[in-house]
Design an enzyme around this catalytic site. Structure first.
Site, PDB file in Angstrom:
ATOM      1  N   LYS B  85       0.819  -1.219   0.000  1.00  0.00           N
ATOM      2  CA  LYS B  85       0.000   0.000   0.000  1.00  0.00           C
ATOM      3  C   LYS B  85       0.854   1.271   0.000  1.00  0.00           C
ATOM      4  O   LYS B  85       0.446   2.292  -0.545  1.00  0.00           O
ATOM      5  CB  LYS B  85      -0.945   0.000   1.197  1.00  0.00           C
ATOM      6  CG  LYS B  85      -2.020  -1.086   1.153  1.00  0.00           C
ATOM      7  CD  LYS B  85      -3.002  -0.881   0.012  1.00  0.00           C
ATOM      8  CE  LYS B  85      -4.141  -1.895   0.063  1.00  0.00           C
ATOM      9  NZ  LYS B  85      -5.025  -1.798  -1.123  1.00  0.00           N
ATOM     10  N   GLU B 107     -10.127   5.236   2.980  1.00  0.00           N
ATOM     11  CA  GLU B 107     -10.847   4.076   3.503  1.00  0.00           C
ATOM     12  C   GLU B 107      -9.825   3.005   3.823  1.00  0.00           C
ATOM     13  O   GLU B 107      -8.716   3.024   3.289  1.00  0.00           O
ATOM     14  CB  GLU B 107     -11.834   3.552   2.448  1.00  0.00           C
ATOM     15  CG  GLU B 107     -11.232   2.582   1.409  1.00  0.00           C
ATOM     16  CD  GLU B 107     -10.218   3.194   0.462  1.00  0.00           C
ATOM     17  OE1 GLU B 107     -10.162   4.443   0.364  1.00  0.00           O
ATOM     18  OE2 GLU B 107      -9.457   2.441  -0.191  1.00  0.00           O
ATOM     19  N   SER B 374       1.754  -9.609  -0.878  1.00  0.00           N
ATOM     20  CA  SER B 374       1.391  -8.181  -0.802  1.00  0.00           C
ATOM     21  C   SER B 374       1.604  -7.581   0.581  1.00  0.00           C
ATOM     22  O   SER B 374       1.791  -6.378   0.715  1.00  0.00           O
ATOM     23  CB  SER B 374      -0.061  -8.011  -1.224  1.00  0.00           C
ATOM     24  OG  SER B 374      -0.900  -8.842  -0.439  1.00  0.00           O
TER      25      SER B 374
END
Lengths: 257, 394
Positions: B85, B107, B374
């Protein structure tokens, strides 16, 4: 002259909104009749959606109540209710809903059902000017007017939107979502002046309006005012008994204009 | 048809109040993505702060144990803040600064995007507010505290299913209230144009590096590139530079929850249909009237009823395959990679690992798989313990 245009001719229009199916479709039918009796010139009917991103808490909760009511509240059930009530009232009825229920129903089928049920227009808050092209051919084919919204942030977009506008233009008074506001700070006069340069389509102001004083002052600037959350709140408070309270409230707003 | 299309998908289905703002964002992005000073600043942050390039790790033990293709992991879990991210957030937060914004909102599902956003806000001196479903604030309590430590305000969203979808709703509502000083830093390759493009571009660093790394290590391209998919940002980042390499098979792993034949699932491609929601045309889990379905996955980060529009198009064209992976399979993979490679991977990433465990043994020994890890799984340890019946709370 379309049925919607007639609602604005020779008078300021009070436009009332309610969510279909809150607390039941039978009651929605009754409240629509009460609103017309009290002097509403046009009535917007919300087809409930699971995720109404342009709504504040009051209308969000009405959507939840409608969808979770016994038997639910499907698009077909709303059409059936509107088909019944449109025979009892003469004011134009306009749907307000989000694009996915319309897309899912099928644009052609949805607009065709609107015409059959006596719905004159559709407002879709998540379908901006640039994306209208996929729905307009079907709306035109079935004589349903797609109502445009203009916001405090629209600025140079106003002319483009206003030129193509049908029915009436929904001027969003404030930033944010629907809901009752004690004060509206946007320079609505300037927005309306810009709209007037591009079109003579009637202009109605919505978002935040809830008192007769606000209705009086905004109806000076525009051709109509739209009131949603305040009516939905009355329905929330009084439930199945809300009919006369809705009548009294709409009456007080209409008298104020 | 509006801007930002991927086949028939994408577009800008948002309230008029936001239209000028997304147009301004697009304009700013188109300018700064060619601005050498901006790119240099971002590159420096990615290297010096986020720890890029991330490793391409050869998982020798898993390769031997599964007995088929050579397995490589792209270690986004080793980035600062513990997931991919940060790649996107540093880009968008820098863009926010350039646009003169002083506040960013976001969010978050699992909390990874929220933590990354709060981190970038702290670093760059921006005010930060995070919207997180109440259910997720319970599942990921540690991440809530982490965001607060970083100076962000966390709002627990109590509407709807109280998960990622509702956090996005609330974040969009918040953005319409306040656009002047605020940028919505969207965390996935979803939402209205230009977000799917911006997030994909910032995440494509994953495949840019991985492609170079594998050519250096193996002298050839991989046979399979795979990643987990919720909205789809790590997958889009992992796929992007390989899309043009037609010999490379692309596989996205969706969260099937209890299974695609139950109503406790979040597998959008497997169970959803075409729709328009959260600013985009794409596939969504929904009922016959277009009401968005309450979805479920053990993984808060994949617990989303839609998928990014570019993935929807990769599915339509057949360029990528999307497969469902259940909670149970993901938890088994979570445990397997921990014991076999000494890596505690995020439960999201474990969905991809689970599918890798199915296909690797069916492939030849000279074939290569790259799987994107990830994120790291520390955040999931308590939830997995509970799933296994161990009464452990954070």
């Amino acid at each position: 002259m379309s049925k919607i245009s007639e609602a604005f001719s020779n008078k300021k229009a009070f436009i009332g909104f309610l969510t279909a199916g809150d607390p039941s479709l039978e009651k929605t039918e009754e409240f629509i009749v009460e609103m017309e009796k009290a002097g509403a010139a046009l009535i917007e009917i919300g087809i409930p959606f699971s995720d109404p991103i342009a709504e504040g808490p009051v209308i969000q909760e009405a959507n939840v109540r409608a969808l979770s009511a016994p038997g639910g509240c499907t698009t077909d059930m709303v059409f059936d209710m509107v088909e019944r009530v449109s025979k009892k009232v003469s004011v134009p009825l306009v749907f307000l809903t989000y694009l996915n229920p319309v897309f899912s129903y099928g644009y052609d089928r949805f607009c065709k059902r609107c015409k059959e049920a006596g719905v004159s227009g559709i407002i879709i808050p998540d379908m901006p000017f640039e994306e209208r092209g996929e729905l307009i051919p079907f709306a035109e084919k079935h004589d349903v007017e797609l109502i445009s919204l203009i916001a405090p942030t629209s600025e140079e977009r106003i002319q483009m939107i206003a030129k193509e506008a049908k029915g009436y233009i929904y001027v969003v008074s404030s930033m944010g979502v629907t809901g009752i506001r004690s004060e509206i700070t946007t320079d609505i006069g300037e927005i309306i002046a810009n709209i007037r340069k591009a079109t003579d389509t009637p202009v109605a102001i919505g978002f935040g309006i809830n008192t007769p004083e606000q209705a009086a002052s905004y109806s000076q600037m525009a051709d109509g005012v739209i009131v949603g959350s305040a009516i939905v709140k009355i329905i929330q408070e009084h439930g199945v008994h809300a009919g006369k309270y809705v009548y009294d409230y709409v009456r007080s707003m209409v008298d104020g204009m | 048809m509006g801007k930002g299309r991927y086949g028939i998908h994408g577009g800008q289905y948002i309230p008029e109040t936001l239209m000028n703002e997304v147009n301004k964002l697009e304009e700013a992005y188109e300018f700064y993505k060619k601005d050498p000073a901006f790119l240099e600043k971002l590159d420096t942050l990615l290297r010096e702060y986020a720890g890029r390039p991330s490793l391409l790790y050869y998982a020798e033990k898993m390769t031997k144990d599964l007995g088929g293709a050579k397995i490589y992991f792209k270690r986004e879990d080793l980035n600062h803040t513990g997931s991919h991210k940060i790649n996107n957030v540093l880009g968008q937060a820098l863009l926010a600064k350039k646009m003169g914004k002083t506040r960013i909102i976001a969010e978050t599902g699992a909390g990874q995007h929220g933590v990354a956003t709060a981190t970038a806000a702290a670093l760059l001196g921006l005010e930060c507010e995070i919207f997180m479903g109440k259910e997720d604030t319970i599942r990921q309590a540690l991440n809530v505290y982490r965001m607060e430590l970083l100076g962000a305000k966390v709002h627990a969203v109590e509407t709807g299913t109280q998960t990622l979808k509702d956090a996005v709703n609330e974040c969009m509502r918040e953005w319409t209230k306040r656009v002047d000083d605020t940028l919505y830093v969207l965390g996935s390759v979803m939402g209205p144009h230009p977000f799917p493009m911006i997030v994909r571009d910032f995440q494509s660093v994953i495949s840019r590096e991985a492609r170079e790394q594998i050519l250096e290590k193996e002298g050839k391209l991989p046979d399979v590139v795979m990643a987990c998919v919720g909205g789809g940002s790590n997958a889009m980042g992992m796929f992007y530079e390989f899309i043009k390499d037609e010999s490379v098979q692309l596989i996205g792993c969706e969260a099937a929850g209890h299974g695609v034949h139950t109503d406790k699932t979040a597998a959008t491609i497997a169970t959803g249909k075409e729709g328009i929601f959260h600013g985009m045309k794409s596939y969504f889990c929904q009922d016959e009237y277009g009401q968005i379905a309450p979805v479920y996955s053990i993984s808060a980060g994949l617990d989303y009823p839609g998928i990014g529009p570019e993935h929807a198009n990769l599915h339509d064209t057949g360029r990528a395959q999307y497969v469902p992976v259940t909670d149970e399979e993901a938890v088994e993979a979570f445990e397997y990679i921990a014991k076999t490679e000494g890596i505690i991977a995020a439960i999201e990433s474990s969905h991809a690992v689970a599918h890798l465990m199915k296909i690797a043994p069916t492939m030849k020994k000279d074939q290569i798989i790259i799987c994107c890890l990830s994120g790291r799984g520390d955040k999931d340890v308590a939830a997995i313990a509970r799933y296994r019946g161990v009464d452990l709370y954070e």
